[in-house]
Design a protein around this motif. Structure first.
Motif, short mmCIF file in Angstrom:
data_model
loop_
_atom_site.label_atom_id
_atom_site.label_comp_id
_atom_site.label_asym_id
_atom_site.label_seq_id
_atom_site.Cartn_x
_atom_site.Cartn_y
_atom_site.Cartn_z
N LEU A 1 -70.26 14.01 44.93
CA LEU A 1 -69.41 15.05 45.55
C LEU A 1 -67.95 14.61 45.57
N LEU A 2 -67.70 13.38 45.99
CA LEU A 2 -66.32 12.87 46.03
C LEU A 2 -65.70 12.84 44.64
N GLU A 3 -66.48 12.44 43.66
CA GLU A 3 -66.00 12.39 42.28
C GLU A 3 -65.61 13.78 41.79
N SER B 1 -60.61 22.59 43.97
CA SER B 1 -60.65 24.05 44.13
C SER B 1 -62.02 24.64 43.83
N LEU B 2 -62.99 23.80 43.49
CA LEU B 2 -64.34 24.29 43.21
C LEU B 2 -64.91 25.00 44.44
N SER B 3 -65.58 26.11 44.21
CA SER B 3 -66.27 26.77 45.32
C SER B 3 -67.44 25.90 45.74
N ASN B 4 -67.93 26.14 46.94
CA ASN B 4 -69.09 25.39 47.42
C ASN B 4 -70.28 25.57 46.48
N CYS C 1 -74.70 21.07 50.37
CA CYS C 1 -73.38 20.70 49.87
C CYS C 1 -72.32 20.90 50.96
N LEU C 2 -72.35 22.07 51.58
CA LEU C 2 -71.39 22.39 52.63
C LEU C 2 -71.47 21.37 53.78
N ARG C 3 -72.67 21.06 54.19
CA ARG C 3 -72.88 20.11 55.29
C ARG C 3 -72.38 18.72 54.92
N GLU D 1 -56.78 18.02 50.91
CA GLU D 1 -56.86 18.57 49.56
C GLU D 1 -55.52 19.21 49.26
N ILE D 2 -54.96 18.85 48.11
CA ILE D 2 -53.61 19.30 47.76
C ILE D 2 -53.57 19.81 46.33
N ALA D 3 -52.50 20.53 46.00
CA ALA D 3 -52.23 20.92 44.62
C ALA D 3 -51.25 19.90 44.03
#
Length: 168
Positions: free
Chosen positions: A13-15, A22-25, A39-41, A55-57
């Motif tokens: 998940l971290l990778e 920006s990936l959706s859940n 995944c959400l949890r 999380e940044i752009a």
């Protein structure tokens, strides 16, 4: 701060999030082969545990400089006269609040700090240097290197391919 335990799913998940936050859940869950609720949890647990700071752009400095300035990037070494904890923290606090300072590292040996700063042009950098360095009586030495080309930029942290159960 409580230490969080992670497993190979968390590493995946971290990778994935390092590569594209920006990936959706649903898309993230599919890439890691887990259910969307799981995944959400897990992502919430990683955020709450401090492993995901924010999380940044990442903006294109080269393209942005054409329309908004900030075409000058400098790496600045700072040496202070006094290196007691109060003096070091006071300097860190002052530069951390300045928008022109993109990164600040306390380093050893050598200078006390290395900064990455952005300015629109040389007069803008001069104003920044006077504001942050010249006006501080504790700044003994400033050595600035101006970037002529950014060859690589990233914030990705290399992660192990797998972790042992119970590893911090």
């Amino acid at each position: 701060m409580e230490q969080i335990t992670i497993d190979s799913i968390d590493i995946q998940l971290l990778e994935q999030l390092q590569n594209d936050a920006s990936l959706s859940n649903q898309a993230l869950a599919a890439r890691v082969h887990i259910s969307p609720p799981t995944c959400l949890r897990r992502v919430k647990r990683l955020r709450d545990g401090g492993l995901i700071e924010r999380e940044i752009a990442v903006l294109s400095v080269d393209k942005l400089s054409v329309v908004a300035g900030h075409g000058l990037c400098a790496i600045v070494e700072i040496t202070l006269d006094r290196q007691d904890n109060d003096a070091l923290e006071a300097f860190e606090k002052r530069v951390a609040t300045d928008d022109a300072v993109q990164q600040c590292y306390r380093v050893s040996p050598g200078p006390d700090f290395c900064l990455v700063v952005h300015a629109a042009h040389m007069p803008d950098y001069l104003t920044l240097a006077q504001r942050l360095f010249t006006s501080d009586a504790n700044v003994r030495n400033v050595k600035t290197f101006f970037s002529i080309k950014r060859s690589k930029f990233g914030a990705r942290v290399p992660l192990p391919l797998r972790v042992e159960v119970g590893s911090p």
